[in-house]
Write an enzyme that holds these catalytic residues in place. Sequence first.
Site: not given
Length: 542
Positions: A27, A31, A35, A104, A206, A269, A331-332
Amino acid sequence: MECPSQRQPAWWETGVIYQIYPRSFQDSDSDGVGDLAGIESRLDHLVRLGIDAIWLSPIYPSPMADFGYDVADYCDIDPIFGDLDGFDRLLAAVHARGLKLVLDFVPNHSSDQHPWFVESRASRDNPKRDWYIWRDPAPGGGPPNNWISDFGGSSWQRDAPTGQYYLHAFLKQQPDLNWRNPELRLAMMSVLRFWLDRGVDGFRMDVLWHIVKDASLRNNPINRDWTSDRTERDRLIQTYSTDQPDAHKIACDFRALADHYGDRVLIGEICLPNDRLVQWYGTAERPQVHLPVNFGLMETQWNASALRRMIADYEACLPAFGWPNWVIGSHDAPRIAARVGDSQARIAAMLLLTLRGTPTLYQGDEIGIGEVCIPRDRVRDPQDLRQPELGIGRDRSRTPIPWDDHEFAGFSTVDPWLPLNDDWRDRNVAMQSRNSDSILSLYQTLLSFRRSHPALTSGNLTLIDSADDVLAYERQHGDQRLLIAMNLSDQMRPLPLSSLDQKLAGTDVLVSTLRPVTGGDRPHDETLEPNEGLILKIYGQH
């Protein structure tokens, strides 16, 4: 298990890809959410680590119902991450360091707030109505067929103003695009051109096997083997809602476009059994994606015999021109260290980076982040919120990277959007960078070793017979021969030297997962210590 040819390999064949989940990398504007500027500020970590390409999870404008996989504009950047100028700066900084950048691409569905869908649902006769999949209710009322969303519940959402249902394979906020519509297809190809013209080095696509549905929308067959500990989606076999023959023509079109731009990569994917997965390579004459993602290391039981069988089966399915690839975290999926523990996470690092093919490393695995408990009041993952009883939440793999032991782990100056790993004060990048025995140091060693040894980047692979708890294989390129042997148990095990195909003049230990090795300081005793992996140089008799 041969290399495809003697041609000069592409960068994506010899390189290592590193997945960044942008919300959780760094970050820069306080926030609590990562980013693009934050990513740019941490690129030197990736250079020191030794990777070759970065894959960014979605950064497009989005309502964040599924944290960026619900795209509201395919040709812009969400303000939470920055803007197009910031993206261009990041891309230039990546390229200046000799790295590649892969985006992605989300082709199966958009956000319900995308202008295309807003128009599509405006009326039955809107010109963009057919850009999505709309159908009348079933004859007796209710959804048009029995398809189940991957997040549970019907895949159909009724739209009261027009009286029809639209299809959504995931959340209702993610309506599926109709790739049978030629105008939609042209619009999405223009999206790819937009980013390729900016200079990106390829795309991870994806849920690619979802993008075309059965033209008649037939009911999916019931899965007679379903049990209550599996997701509701698995009540049915996705025979007609995924992996349709017409999708391969679209993949060919994607490839033709990427090839027009030169040295680009397409990563698909595709969660299918090997015999169907490898069809997404296409043929030598009509290629499709370069790398249909192989999830074997994530889906196989962590024991030597199961892994050996999986590796052999996958290699046997590959077409002659197909290049293998491997992932061990994403990430899954649950983190590899959470799956197998700290000691075996080091073995997993060696396995990922010494198999034949392109490895993808997920952020945070290089410091061995393990199980992260997410309090129920901090859960953000819509899949977990909809099916909490299954324990399939993805937040535990999306927690912020701990960079140091300062407040909020150097990730932010405020409380991050997800909790940090509990041991962040000890398990962070700065701490591990100072420790030659850390898993980060091991990853750096393995990545450096891989880069300097053609046997690992381009060589053949031969599985070796070994003790039950030992996974072993030889990598060979020209005269360079390496033996990789990994002990998946907590007991001493013999090195499988007698299984090699010729008499040995000797071996040298080059890399150990347990300790740094320098200049032959490890005596050769023909054993593997508990939880030890070794890379050995093989000397054959002349």
